[in-house]
Write a protein that holds these residues in place. Structure first.
Motif, mmCIF file in Angstrom:
data_model
loop_
_atom_site.group_PDB
_atom_site.id
_atom_site.type_symbol
_atom_site.label_atom_id
_atom_site.label_comp_id
_atom_site.label_asym_id
_atom_site.label_seq_id
_atom_site.Cartn_x
_atom_site.Cartn_y
_atom_site.Cartn_z
ATOM 1 N N GLY A 296 34.663 -35.992 40.097
ATOM 2 C CA GLY A 296 35.167 -37.282 40.086
ATOM 3 C C GLY A 296 36.175 -37.716 38.621
ATOM 4 N N LYS A 297 36.465 -36.717 37.981
ATOM 5 C CA LYS A 297 36.861 -37.038 36.821
ATOM 6 C C LYS A 297 38.254 -35.912 36.497
ATOM 7 C CE LYS A 297 34.031 -39.614 35.003
ATOM 8 N NZ LYS A 297 34.442 -41.080 34.721
ATOM 9 N N PRO B 202 51.041 -31.715 38.209
ATOM 10 C CA PRO B 202 49.730 -32.189 39.200
ATOM 11 C C PRO B 202 48.667 -32.369 38.222
ATOM 12 C CG PRO B 202 50.922 -30.598 40.188
ATOM 13 C CD PRO B 202 51.547 -30.476 38.524
ATOM 14 N N LEU B 203 47.743 -33.435 38.457
ATOM 15 C CA LEU B 203 46.397 -33.526 38.222
ATOM 16 C C LEU B 203 45.321 -32.860 38.783
ATOM 17 C CD1 LEU B 203 46.909 -37.204 37.054
ATOM 18 C CD2 LEU B 203 47.346 -35.604 35.628
ATOM 19 N N LEU B 204 44.546 -32.409 38.228
ATOM 20 C CA LEU B 204 43.276 -31.704 38.670
ATOM 21 C C LEU B 204 42.089 -32.634 38.426
ATOM 22 C CD1 LEU B 204 41.862 -29.441 40.217
ATOM 23 C CD2 LEU B 204 41.656 -28.090 38.060
ATOM 24 N N LEU B 205 41.488 -33.078 39.594
ATOM 25 C CA LEU B 205 40.133 -33.831 39.414
ATOM 26 C C LEU B 205 39.087 -33.072 39.738
ATOM 27 C CD1 LEU B 205 42.467 -35.998 40.363
ATOM 28 C CD2 LEU B 205 40.795 -37.391 39.884
ATOM 29 N N LEU C 99 42.243 -45.433 37.733
ATOM 30 C CA LEU C 99 42.197 -45.804 39.149
ATOM 31 C C LEU C 99 41.814 -44.623 40.019
ATOM 32 C CD1 LEU C 99 45.177 -48.058 39.561
ATOM 33 C CD2 LEU C 99 42.893 -48.940 39.386
ATOM 34 N N ALA C 100 42.321 -43.380 39.819
ATOM 35 C CA ALA C 100 41.859 -42.196 40.777
ATOM 36 C C ALA C 100 40.456 -41.845 40.466
ATOM 37 C CB ALA C 100 42.752 -40.963 40.366
ATOM 38 N N GLU C 101 39.897 -42.029 39.308
ATOM 39 C CA GLU C 101 38.560 -41.952 39.057
ATOM 40 C C GLU C 101 37.947 -42.551 39.600
ATOM 41 O OE1 GLU C 101 39.025 -39.332 34.777
ATOM 42 O OE2 GLU C 101 38.423 -41.438 34.649
ATOM 43 N N LEU D 198 40.536 -23.222 41.846
ATOM 44 C CA LEU D 198 39.757 -24.576 41.941
ATOM 45 C C LEU D 198 38.456 -24.179 42.280
ATOM 46 C CD1 LEU D 198 42.409 -26.620 44.148
ATOM 47 C CD2 LEU D 198 42.278 -26.216 41.621
ATOM 48 N N GLU D 199 37.486 -25.221 42.422
ATOM 49 C CA GLU D 199 36.304 -25.163 42.644
ATOM 50 C C GLU D 199 36.051 -26.146 43.969
ATOM 51 O OE1 GLU D 199 33.787 -26.526 39.479
ATOM 52 O OE2 GLU D 199 34.495 -24.796 38.188
ATOM 53 N N PRO D 200 35.087 -25.961 44.718
ATOM 54 C CA PRO D 200 34.993 -26.902 46.094
ATOM 55 C C PRO D 200 34.649 -28.233 45.616
ATOM 56 C CG PRO D 200 33.664 -24.548 46.291
ATOM 57 C CD PRO D 200 33.972 -24.650 45.002
ATOM 58 N N ASP D 201 35.424 -28.837 46.313
ATOM 59 C CA ASP D 201 35.370 -30.561 46.117
ATOM 60 C C ASP D 201 36.354 -30.796 45.106
ATOM 61 O OD1 ASP D 201 33.311 -30.942 48.169
ATOM 62 O OD2 ASP D 201 31.732 -30.451 46.827
#
Length: 403
Positions: free
Chosen positions: A292-293, A286-289, A352-354, A320-323
């Protein structure tokens, strides 16, 4: 147009609820317009097709059915993608609203609401119309399983048996609560091989799953269905992540004499603390954003694919952090081959996700665009299923899924 009183709107809604109690699914469009006629309104419901490319009108007896509308390049499509109502005046003086129609947070389509004269108070009119269309979304969802007509509106081609099996098992594409949103998408939607997703929100915990069964067609669909059902049964019995994976192991080895396995990620987020726990059974990380990055891939929690006996007890953890956003996907996304042989790849997915995050797109629209990009990248029909699941741990993200 004189202002329609709150009492008149209320009366129309009560009348509609009475009318639809015994209505068949294919009678909904007519009952809606009968109930709203005293408001001097005309309503046309457009359902999104399974490809999420076109909005297709629900037929109404005695009336010609309008042609489909493309999501790209139309006001209706813009209302659908942004989940925001849009107004437009006509040359004949009519007032037209395009209102996104959701059930909870699940995007079903849009409603075209036409008042034959411009309302005296457009903002008040819009509030009432949005509430009405919100009710229509619930009614359509409730009636959908009782006939084939509404399902047929959303289909543009025949559904394979494997697709019919798996789509009947999956939860809605989008779920939102006050603190989080979960969105998913699965392609190709008519010929699903062995991909699936699942989620459940209870108390402070959101539980997620993305699965990818070996093979293609009905065999893969049955394999995935067995694993998904075993995971759900164990989860609903109160078991943890390790036991969920072992339940899938047992179901696959007991039900199928030949070797069948399913890769997947099982995860759970405690929204009170931000602790994410996960198991990765031979699946892409899984990818953690964050902000926005993409900050990292989650490489822990490894074990063998489900269906292969593996008693390893390794559960990955991440704070995780909020948002924050968590993006899960199957290999059919990143391994999609292009015309020159280049794969879609993780870097392209991340880019694209960013970009979608920078545009503050709602979760479901982010995944629609990611899936369309992966499909468009391929030279010819998709070679494998492509499934994406996005979790936003964010109250603001949840608000963006509402009209």
């Amino acid at each position: 147009m004189a202002a329609v009183s709150d009492r008149a709107w209320h009366a129309a809604i009560v009348d509609l609820l009475r009318r639809v109690r015994l209505a068949q699914p294919d009678e909904l469009a007519g009952e809606i317009n009968t109930a709203t006629r005293p408001l001097a309104l005309e309503v046309t419901i457009y359902l999104i097709d399974h490809e999420q490319l076109r909005l297709r009108a629900m037929p109404e007896r005695g009336k010609p059915t309008p042609p489909p509308l493309t999501v790209h390049g139309t006001l209706a499509g813009r209302a659908f993608t942004t989940i925001r109502p849009l107004a437009a005046g006509d040359d004949d003086g009519a007032y037209r609203l395009w209102i996104p129609m959701v059930d909870g947070a699940e995007r079903l389509g849009v409603a075209e609401v036409i008042a034959h004269e411009a309302p005296a108070d457009p903002a008040r009119f819009e509030r009432h119309a949005v509430d009405l269309v919100g009710l229509l979304g619930h009614l359509i969802t409730v009636k959908m399983p009782y006939g084939d007509g509404l399902q047929q509106v959303r289909r543009t081609q025949a559904m394979s048996p494997a697709g019919e099996l798996l789509l009947s098992l999956l939860p809605p594409l989008t779920f939102s609560c006050r603190r989080a949103t979960v969105s998913a998408i699965l392609e190709p939607c008519y010929d699903v091989g062995g991909d699936a997703y699942d989620y459940a929100a209870d108390g402070a915990v959101i539980k997620l799953a993305v699965l990818d069964a070996m093979g293609r067609g009905l065999t893969a669909g049955l394999t995935c269905a067995a694993a998904l059902s075993a995971i759900r049964a164990a989860r609903r019995d109160g078991h943890g992540l390790y036991a969920l994976a072992r339940a899938a192991d047992a179901a696959l080895t007991q039900q199928f004499p030949d070797l069948r396995f399913v890769t997947g990620v099982l995860a759970e987020l405690d929204m009170d603390t931000g602790k994410l726990r996960y198991i990765n059974a031979g699946h892409p990380a899984p990818l953690l954003l964050r902000h926005g990055k993409a900050v990292r891939a989650l490489a822990g929690g490894r074990r063998m694919p489900m269906g292969i006996d593996d008693s390893t007890i390794e559960v990955g953890e991440e704070m995780l952090e909020p948002d924050d956003r968590l993006l899960l996907y199957t290999d059919g996304v990143v391994e999609a081959p292009g015309a020159g042989g280049d794969r879609f790849g993780v870097p392209r997915l991340v880019d694209l996700a960013e970009r979608c995050a920078a545009d503050a797109l709602p979760g479901p629209e982010t995944l629609r665009r990611l899936a369309r990009a992966a499909i468009s990248h391929q030279d010819g029909p998709p070679a494998d299923d492509a499934t994406l699941l996005l979790m936003d741990w964010s109250g603001a993200a949840a608000e963006r899924t509402q009209p």
